[in-house]
Write an enzyme that holds these catalytic residues in place. Structure first.
Site, short mmCIF file in Angstrom:
data_model
loop_
_atom_site.label_atom_id
_atom_site.label_comp_id
_atom_site.label_asym_id
_atom_site.label_seq_id
_atom_site.Cartn_x
_atom_site.Cartn_y
_atom_site.Cartn_z
N SER A 123 0.85 -1.19 0.00
CA SER A 123 0.00 0.00 0.00
C SER A 123 0.88 1.24 0.00
CB SER A 123 -0.86 -0.03 1.25
OG SER A 123 -1.28 1.27 1.60
N SER A 124 0.33 2.37 -0.42
CA SER A 124 1.10 3.62 -0.47
C SER A 124 1.52 4.09 0.93
CB SER A 124 0.29 4.72 -1.17
OG SER A 124 -0.95 4.89 -0.53
N CYS A 125 0.93 3.51 1.98
CA CYS A 125 1.30 3.94 3.34
C CYS A 125 2.67 3.42 3.77
CB CYS A 125 0.25 3.52 4.34
SG CYS A 125 0.26 1.75 4.63
N TYR A 152 0.58 -1.18 10.26
CA TYR A 152 0.22 -1.81 8.98
C TYR A 152 1.36 -1.62 7.97
CZ TYR A 152 -2.81 -2.01 4.72
OH TYR A 152 -3.41 -2.28 3.51
N LYS A 156 3.57 -4.36 5.84
CA LYS A 156 3.65 -4.34 4.37
C LYS A 156 5.10 -4.23 3.89
CE LYS A 156 -0.69 -4.77 3.32
NZ LYS A 156 -1.14 -5.93 2.54
N HIS A 195 -12.48 3.00 4.61
CA HIS A 195 -11.74 4.13 4.05
C HIS A 195 -12.70 5.28 3.77
CE1 HIS A 195 -8.88 0.79 3.08
NE2 HIS A 195 -8.03 1.70 3.54
#
Ligand SMILES: NC(=O)C1=CN([C@@H]2O[C@H](COP(=O)(O)OP(=O)(O)OC[C@H]3O[C@@H](n4cnc5c(N)ncnc54)[C@H](OP(=O)(O)O)[C@@H]3O)[C@@H](O)[C@H]2O)C=CC1
Ligand SMILES: C[C@H]1O[C@H](OP(=O)(O)OP(=O)(O)OC[C@H]2O[C@@H](n3cnc4c(=O)[nH]c(N)nc43)[C@H](O)[C@@H]2O)[C@@H](O)[C@@H](O)C1=O
Length: 328
Positions: A123-125, A152, A156, A195
């Site tokens: 994910s972009s996070c 999270y 990832k 979200h």
């Protein structure tokens, strides 16, 4: 051709193996269901699917027996503990623990049982809170993470690194895709844990149905986000399975960013809510800006197709037919 890590790149074979057994983990979710639709559209005939209750991917022994019995040829890992800013902030132990368990079990058993190629989704996070914008793949591990989702993000990042480690040590074809914020049919419309986009769609819909005057939106409205329709993401996943076999993870975005205020106005319009927006600044904004640099994927030949306006209308139609009507 061998890449920098010594692994063999066999590009173009995935699309020609329409009867190869493919395990799509998490096929009931937003991403997994879109990948299944895409694979079926493309003529793949041998998908192996398990619901969460049929196979709990946090159980190492169950995952091990599943791979030993089914022996899939390809794996797309779209099962994870997923949620929005509030869920990430409230259940940090689940977000780090469950995700580490799922991905470790699936990646290791897939390697052990001879899977030819695996796609891991992050994910972009994963990127630092104040990464350069648009964010290139090389920004990974260059600064502190956004606190609301660091648990999270750490899981990832470990998933990306696990794919890279197995590639180096075992010359195994494990790749990683990093999608930006996603939306579409089969999203989670929970009022608190989802979200922003599905949360607002539901809140505006319910406000309209109840003739409410106002809708509360979290934060200041100033954070910028990039929203990709999940059917575009599914298309990119199939593309990566066929056309990419590299060490580095690949960003998947469309390059279009909007503020949360602009998003709220767009959703309000699609739903047809006529009241006003009220901003709850006690809720966190999260990362101020999170625009992916997806030029690497573009240079491989992939382009997104679905605009935010079309995607929102399609998602609202789906929500009306599949969530609202089913409740009545
Ligand atoms: N949604 C987004 O905006 C983004 C998502 N992603 C990534 O895409 C991937 C998929 O996310 P998304 O589709 O949105 O998430 P969803 O929550 O919609 O789907 C996840 C799926 O995984 C299943 N699952 C969760 N835990 C387990 C378990 N222990 N065993 C078996 N199955 C399990 C869920 O089943 P159940 O619901 O029954 O628990 C669900 O079907 C994730 O890796 C996520 O990080 C990346 C960027 C953005
Ligand atoms: C995909 C990504 O998703 C998460 O990060 P996020 O981008 O911050 O995601 P979000 O959709 O929850 O919020 C986006 C913005 O929107 C605002 N906002 C307004 N009103 C609501 C609202 O009603 N709900 C939510 N959730 N947010 C709202 C909210 O305050 C924030 O400023 C991760 O935790 C991370 O794990 C991850 O990978």
């Amino acid at each position: 051709m061998a890449d920098a890590t010594g692994s063999e790149m066999k590009l173009g074979s995935f699309m020609s193996e329409k009867s190869a057994k493919i395990f799509v983990a998490g096929h009931m979710g937003l991403v997994g269901s879109a990948i299944v639709r895409k694979l079926e559209d493309q003529g793949f005939t041998n998908l192996v699917l398990r619901t969460h209750s049929e196979l709990d991917l946090t159980s190492q022994s169950d995952v091990e027996s599943f791979f030993a019995t089914e022996k899939p040829v390809y794996v797309i890992l779209a099962a994870a503990k997923v949620g929005g800013i509030h869920a990430n902030n409230t259940y940090p132990a689940d977000f780090i623990g469950v995700n580490l368990q799922i991905q470790t079990n699936v990646i290791h058993s897939a390697y052990k049982h001879g899977v030819k190629k695996l796609l891991f989704l992050g994910s972009s996070c994963i990127y630092p809170k104040f990464a350069p914008q648009p964010i290139p793949e090389s920004a990974l591990l260059t600064g502190p993470l956004e606190p609301t989702n660091e648990w999270y993000a750490i899981a990832k990042i470990a998933g990306i690194k696990m794919c890279q480690a197995y590639r180096i040590q075992h010359q195994w074809d494990a790749i990683s895709g990093m999608p930006t914020n996603l939306y579409g049919q089969n999203d989670n419309f929970h009022p608190e844990n989802s979200h922003v986009l599905p949360a607002l769609m539901r809140r505006f819909h319910e406000a309209k149905a109840n003739n409410a005057d106002e809708v509360v939106v979290w934060g200041s409205g100033s954070p910028l986000r990039e929203f990709l329709h999940v059917d575009d993401l599914a298309d990119a996943c199939v593309f990566l399975m066929d056309r990419y076999s590299g060490f580095e993870h690949v960003n998947v975005g469309n390059g279009v960013e909007v503020t949360i205020k602009e998003l709220a106005e767009l959703v309000k319009e699609v739903v047809g809510f006529k009241g006003k927006l009220v901003w709850d600044c006690t809720k966190p904004d999260g990362t101020p800006r999170k625009l992916m640099d997806s030029s690497k994927l573009a240079s491989l030949g992939w382009t997104p197709k679905i605009s935010i306006k079309d995607g929102l209308s399609q998602t609202y139609e789906w929500y009306l037919e599949n969530v609202v009507q089913k409740k009545q």
